[in-house]
Design an enzyme around this catalytic site. Structure first.
Site, PDB file in Angstrom:
ATOM      1  N   SER A  71       0.953  -1.038   0.256  1.00 62.35           N
ATOM      2  CA  SER A  71      -0.090  -0.027   0.110  1.00 62.35           C
ATOM      3  C   SER A  71       0.980   1.163  -0.002  1.00 62.35           C
ATOM      4  O   SER A  71       1.924   1.152   0.393  1.00 62.35           O
ATOM      5  CB  SER A  71      -0.955  -0.096   0.960  1.00 62.35           C
ATOM      6  OG  SER A  71      -0.184   0.618   2.352  1.00 62.35           O
ATOM      7  N   LYS A  72       0.246   2.143  -0.369  1.00 60.11           N
ATOM      8  CA  LYS A  72       1.202   3.530  -0.635  1.00 60.11           C
ATOM      9  C   LYS A  72       1.832   4.160   0.808  1.00 60.11           C
ATOM     10  O   LYS A  72       2.649   4.588   0.742  1.00 60.11           O
ATOM     11  CB  LYS A  72       0.314   4.496  -1.311  1.00 60.11           C
ATOM     12  CG  LYS A  72       0.235   4.215  -2.726  1.00 60.11           C
ATOM     13  CD  LYS A  72      -0.334   5.400  -3.541  1.00 60.11           C
ATOM     14  CE  LYS A  72      -0.654   4.516  -4.997  1.00 60.11           C
ATOM     15  NZ  LYS A  72      -1.282   5.199  -5.932  1.00 60.11           N
ATOM     16  N   ARG A  73       1.049   3.480   1.824  1.00 61.84           N
ATOM     17  CA  ARG A  73       1.443   4.053   3.312  1.00 61.84           C
ATOM     18  C   ARG A  73       2.595   3.096   3.730  1.00 61.84           C
ATOM     19  O   ARG A  73       3.002   3.421   4.799  1.00 61.84           O
ATOM     20  CB  ARG A  73       0.081   4.017   4.177  1.00 61.84           C
ATOM     21  CG  ARG A  73      -0.683   5.192   3.847  1.00 61.84           C
ATOM     22  CD  ARG A  73      -1.827   4.986   4.737  1.00 61.84           C
ATOM     23  NE  ARG A  73      -2.689   3.976   4.340  1.00 61.84           N
ATOM     24  CZ  ARG A  73      -3.370   3.681   3.545  1.00 61.84           C
ATOM     25  NH1 ARG A  73      -3.798   4.871   2.620  1.00 61.84           N
ATOM     26  NH2 ARG A  73      -4.253   2.566   3.368  1.00 61.84           N
ATOM     27  N   ASP A  74       2.737   2.071   3.078  1.00 63.64           N
ATOM     28  CA  ASP A  74       4.027   0.975   3.650  1.00 63.64           C
ATOM     29  C   ASP A  74       5.155   1.651   3.312  1.00 63.64           C
ATOM     30  O   ASP A  74       5.756   1.752   2.448  1.00 63.64           O
ATOM     31  CB  ASP A  74       3.711  -0.192   2.501  1.00 63.64           C
ATOM     32  CG  ASP A  74       4.560  -1.241   3.487  1.00 63.64           C
ATOM     33  OD1 ASP A  74       5.641  -1.159   4.046  1.00 63.64           O
ATOM     34  OD2 ASP A  74       4.342  -2.463   2.848  1.00 63.64           O
ATOM     35  N   GLN A 118       8.228   3.327  -2.415  1.00 62.33           N
ATOM     36  CA  GLN A 118       6.968   2.983  -3.276  1.00 62.33           C
ATOM     37  C   GLN A 118       7.095   3.699  -4.777  1.00 62.33           C
ATOM     38  O   GLN A 118       6.414   3.237  -5.695  1.00 62.33           O
ATOM     39  CB  GLN A 118       5.778   3.461  -2.451  1.00 62.33           C
ATOM     40  CG  GLN A 118       5.513   3.145  -1.189  1.00 62.33           C
ATOM     41  CD  GLN A 118       4.878   1.869  -1.242  1.00 62.33           C
ATOM     42  OE1 GLN A 118       3.833   1.505  -2.061  1.00 62.33           O
ATOM     43  NE2 GLN A 118       4.904   1.058  -0.586  1.00 62.33           N
TER      44      GLN A 118
END
Ligand code: GLU
Length: 476
Positions: free
Chosen positions: A254-257, A262
């Site tokens: 996910s983009k928040r990982d 990313q």
């Protein structure tokens, strides 16, 4: 097969994401393998999410990875444009008019409050909520009156009853969906802008797209899209839905990982080699025949086989990322490695009284070890810092009783060296061995840790030479 034409269709909402780059890459490899066209189309209908420069970010990321589109907003084919959806509103409107005319679509004037109340009612009865088709019953006159009164409306598709949408997915095989599970969905929003599922069909058709490779999150959109193809009596492209990319904990990327960088631009900024990234991305959900995994751009185009796209999630393996990149760095010329790494050194350390030649010698020592440009900063810290902290293994080496003995003897021998060269340093090392009677690991490791505070590193004699006589003697 007709001419292969594929597209990568990002929304201009930010940087090129790893997942997007991978989608682009498989479309690109498929197109180039089959002598087809790779097209970039900008899906900018979600206007609130668009950001200034978002389109350029996408194109720059692709260009850095050496995926140059045959057609895009900046090199359009006049027969197939526009390449930005917001410039194609007239085209969508014509198709909407035709769908309305044929009775495949209708205008819906329900307010959001009405829709919410109806949804609650259905949910309370235990149904999966669907639009109740209230406005599909309106007479032409009622519609005309509401429009004349300026009542806002959306356009919905009239989903056919009891139709099964079947298709053969290039990756997943036979897939089918029943129309009864799909409510009458919106094709044009009240602001006159088309929804993704509608615009994408019109675009893929007008751009003569033959194959669509995209992420599996779009699988459930496909029946809606097939519906429009059937209503318009257009041939649908062949679909292939690629698996998810997951992190090492097997969770969807996910983009928040924060455990993984990313965006493609981050790799560029950290001095990764674009050809290595191209190779690494090609292994995220695809595998070549055999054990070999390192391939040039052109070889990947040649050997790409869509039948070998994976059905199971592909893990973003950071060790592999490092390994692939290191393989490319090792294979490239020292000149390239210097160009890649030097700016990072100059930025991280005060090199004002260092010669270019010396900086380049330091970099050369790490040619085989480095994976990406910025890594040079950490790798070379022993050349720039004097405040060492030893790890446990290092402390152990320093505690060996042989270590002070070899350090002091070597210090003595080195101080007698007149011409500071690798040969003379080697001779001093041999003399130390002879004088102390200590050899092998106690000698070698003792000196390495005493001088560099590390147990591993490039060739010790060359390291000593580059560090310089005063520094080494001082450390010893
Ligand atoms: N704009 C869509 C996305 O970025 C494209 C999906 C598709 O390829 O159909 O996910």
């Amino acid at each position: 097969m007709n001419k292969v034409r594929v597209r990568y269709a990002p929304s201009p909402t930010g940087h090129l994401h790893i997942g997007g780059a991978r989608t682009a890459l498989f479309n690109y490899l498929f197109a180039k393998h089959h002598n087809g066209d790779f097209i970039v189309r900008i899906e900018d209908t979600d206007i609130e999410r668009n950001i200034a420069g978002g389109e350029q970010e996408q194109l720059d990321g692709l260009a850095w990875l050496q995926m140059i589109p045959d057609e895009s907003p900046i090199n359009p084919n006049p027969e197939c444009g526009p390449y930005r959806q917001m410039e194609a509103l007239d085209i969508y409107n014509k198709v909407v008019a035709e769908l309305l005319e044929k009775g495949h679509a209708y205008k819906c004037f329900c307010t959001s409050d009405e829709l919410a109340t109806e949804k609650e009612r259905q949910e309370a009865l235990g149904y999966a909520p669907k639009y109740n088709r209230k406005c599909s019953e309106l007479t032409a006159q009622e519609v005309a009156e509401k429009e004349a009164a300026g009542t806002p409306f959306v356009v919905r598709v009239k989903v056919p009853e009891n139709v099964v949408y079947e298709f053969e997915d290039m990756i997943r095989g036979d897939v089918s969906f029943e129309s009864k599970d799909v409510g009458d969905w919106v094709i044009i929003k009240s602001n006159g802008i088309p929804t993704y599922n509608f615009a994408v069909v019109v675009d893929d058709y007008r751009m003569k797209i033959s194959h669509v490779f995209r992420g599996e999150e779009h699988l459930s959109n496909t029946p809606k899209q097939l519906m429009i193809y059937q209503m318009m009596e257009w041939d649908a492209p062949i679909f292939g839905h690629m698996t998810l990319i997951v992190n090492e904990a097997r969770k969807k990327l996910s983009k928040r990982d924060e455990s993984i960088m990313q965006f493609v631009s981050q790799y560029k900024e950290e001095g990764y080699l674009p050809e290595a990234m191209f190779n690494f991305l090609s292994l995220l959900g695809w595998s070549p025949v055999g054990e070999e995994e390192v391939f040039s751009h052109d070889t990947l185009v040649e050997i790409f086989d869509e039948n070998r796209l994976s059905k199971s999630p592909s893990m973003f393996d950071k060790n592999k990322l490092i390994w692939v990149n290191n393989t490319y760095v090792k294979a490239t010329s020292l000149e390239n490695v210097i160009a890649l790494a030097k700016p990072f050194l100059l930025e991280a350390y005060d090199c004002s009284n260092r010669s270019d030649e010396w900086i380049e010698k330091v970099i050369a020592l790490y040619h085989d070890q480095m994976s990406y440009g910025k890594e040079i900063v950490e790798l070379t810290s022993l050349f720039f810092k004097e405040d060492f902290t030893l790890d446990e293994a290092g402390q152990e080496v320093m505690a060996w009783e042989t270590t002070p003995v070899v350090a002091s003897a070597f210090k003595q021998k080195l101080s007698e060296v007149e011409e500071w060269s690798v040969e003379n340093i080697k001779a001093a090392f041999k003399a130390t061995q002879k004088e102390t009677g200590i050899k092998g690991k106690p000698l070698f490791m003792g000196l390495r840790v005493a001088i560099t505070a590390q147990e591993h590193g490039p060739d010790l004699m060359s390291t000593i030479e580059v560090l310089g006589k005063d520094v080494v003697i001082n450390r010893l």
